[in-house]
Design a protein around this motif. Structure first.
Motif, PDB file in Angstrom:
ATOM      1  N   VAL A  74      41.180  43.864  39.996  1.00  0.00           N
ATOM      2  CA  VAL A  74      40.812  43.197  38.789  1.00  0.00           C
ATOM      3  C   VAL A  74      39.462  43.190  39.263  1.00  0.00           C
ATOM      4  O   VAL A  74      39.126  42.558  40.320  1.00  0.00           O
ATOM      5  CB  VAL A  74      41.302  41.682  38.882  1.00  0.00           C
ATOM      6  CG1 VAL A  74      40.778  41.042  37.835  1.00  0.00           C
ATOM      7  CG2 VAL A  74      42.889  41.994  38.739  1.00  0.00           C
ATOM      8  N   PRO A  75      38.582  43.606  38.534  1.00  0.00           N
ATOM      9  CA  PRO A  75      37.101  43.573  38.736  1.00  0.00           C
ATOM     10  C   PRO A  75      36.487  42.088  38.447  1.00  0.00           C
ATOM     11  O   PRO A  75      36.756  41.648  37.453  1.00  0.00           O
ATOM     12  CB  PRO A  75      36.309  44.450  37.525  1.00  0.00           C
ATOM     13  CG  PRO A  75      37.432  44.733  36.498  1.00  0.00           C
ATOM     14  CD  PRO A  75      38.910  44.394  37.348  1.00  0.00           C
ATOM     15  N   LEU A  76      36.186  41.476  39.597  1.00  0.00           N
ATOM     16  CA  LEU A  76      35.654  40.240  39.442  1.00  0.00           C
ATOM     17  C   LEU A  76      34.056  40.196  40.033  1.00  0.00           C
ATOM     18  O   LEU A  76      33.873  41.062  40.771  1.00  0.00           O
ATOM     19  CB  LEU A  76      36.429  39.275  40.405  1.00  0.00           C
ATOM     20  CG  LEU A  76      37.855  38.947  40.020  1.00  0.00           C
ATOM     21  CD1 LEU A  76      38.386  38.048  41.119  1.00  0.00           C
ATOM     22  CD2 LEU A  76      37.782  38.122  38.721  1.00  0.00           C
ATOM     23  N   PRO A  77      33.128  39.631  39.601  1.00  0.00           N
ATOM     24  CA  PRO A  77      31.567  39.867  39.813  1.00  0.00           C
ATOM     25  C   PRO A  77      31.700  38.921  41.392  1.00  0.00           C
ATOM     26  O   PRO A  77      32.552  37.943  41.677  1.00  0.00           O
ATOM     27  CB  PRO A  77      31.030  38.872  38.828  1.00  0.00           C
ATOM     28  CG  PRO A  77      32.018  37.979  38.148  1.00  0.00           C
ATOM     29  CD  PRO A  77      33.666  38.532  38.273  1.00  0.00           C
ATOM     30  N   ASP A  78      30.560  39.473  41.876  1.00  0.00           N
ATOM     31  CA  ASP A  78      30.520  38.652  43.312  1.00  0.00           C
ATOM     32  C   ASP A  78      29.698  37.380  42.818  1.00  0.00           C
ATOM     33  O   ASP A  78      29.357  36.936  41.628  1.00  0.00           O
ATOM     34  CB  ASP A  78      29.374  39.273  44.115  1.00  0.00           C
ATOM     35  CG  ASP A  78      28.350  39.809  43.649  1.00  0.00           C
ATOM     36  OD1 ASP A  78      27.481  38.810  42.778  1.00  0.00           O
ATOM     37  OD2 ASP A  78      27.547  40.842  43.725  1.00  0.00           O
ATOM     38  N   PHE A  79      29.565  36.416  43.934  1.00  0.00           N
ATOM     39  CA  PHE A  79      29.053  34.837  43.583  1.00  0.00           C
ATOM     40  C   PHE A  79      27.921  34.895  42.886  1.00  0.00           C
ATOM     41  O   PHE A  79      27.489  34.356  41.859  1.00  0.00           O
ATOM     42  CB  PHE A  79      29.410  33.929  44.706  1.00  0.00           C
ATOM     43  CG  PHE A  79      28.624  32.804  44.629  1.00  0.00           C
ATOM     44  CD1 PHE A  79      29.407  31.888  43.616  1.00  0.00           C
ATOM     45  CD2 PHE A  79      27.529  32.381  44.942  1.00  0.00           C
ATOM     46  CE1 PHE A  79      28.732  30.485  43.499  1.00  0.00           C
ATOM     47  CE2 PHE A  79      26.799  31.045  44.783  1.00  0.00           C
ATOM     48  CZ  PHE A  79      27.494  30.130  43.892  1.00  0.00           C
ATOM     49  N   GLU A  80      26.786  35.783  43.491  1.00  0.00           N
ATOM     50  CA  GLU A  80      25.642  35.642  42.876  1.00  0.00           C
ATOM     51  C   GLU A  80      25.325  35.981  41.664  1.00  0.00           C
ATOM     52  O   GLU A  80      24.723  35.659  40.708  1.00  0.00           O
ATOM     53  CB  GLU A  80      24.620  36.419  43.935  1.00  0.00           C
ATOM     54  CG  GLU A  80      24.415  35.933  45.478  1.00  0.00           C
ATOM     55  CD  GLU A  80      25.722  36.119  46.099  1.00  0.00           C
ATOM     56  OE1 GLU A  80      26.543  36.819  46.012  1.00  0.00           O
ATOM     57  OE2 GLU A  80      25.598  35.233  47.151  1.00  0.00           O
TER      58      GLU A  80
END
Length: 113
Positions: A74-80
């Motif tokens: 599942v493509p999730l963004p990095d925190f930043e």
């Protein structure tokens, strides 16, 4: 009034808790959309990687293994990236939060409620 460093740490803690909540919500949504067969397939794949026997796994461990597989797919963004997007338009993300962030941020800071 909080000291600037303390307020910054609280803000960072809350944002990280909201990010974890957002990611959890995304993974949960995908997990719940999967067929039982697909979930068991994912469990078996991850169990094989971790050298575990699927027949000896409890429910919690099975969910954990399936979640590990989902994290990879599942493509999730990095925190930043998420933080920049969230700060630009929090209303786009608030609807996906499950509310877990409140407990997560409280546990992290030791603050009540």
């Amino acid at each position: 009034m909080l000291e600037p460093d303390r307020e910054s740490k609280l803000t960072e803690t809350v944002l990280r808790a909201k990010y974890a909540d957002f990611c959890s919500a995304q993974l949960t949504e995908v997990f719940l959309s999967l067929s039982d067969e697909k979930i068991y397939e994912m469990v078996e794949e991850e169990a094989k990687i971790q050298k575990l026997s699927p027949s000896n796994l409890g429910f919690r461990k099975m969910v954990q293994l399936a979640t590990n597989r989902l994290r990879d797919s599942v493509p999730l963004p990095d925190f930043e990236t998420w933080q920049r997007d969230y700060e630009a338009a929090p209303e786009r993300y608030e609807k996906y939060l499950l509310g877990l962030w409140r407990q997560l941020s409280t546990e992290e800071t030791g603050e009540a409620g």
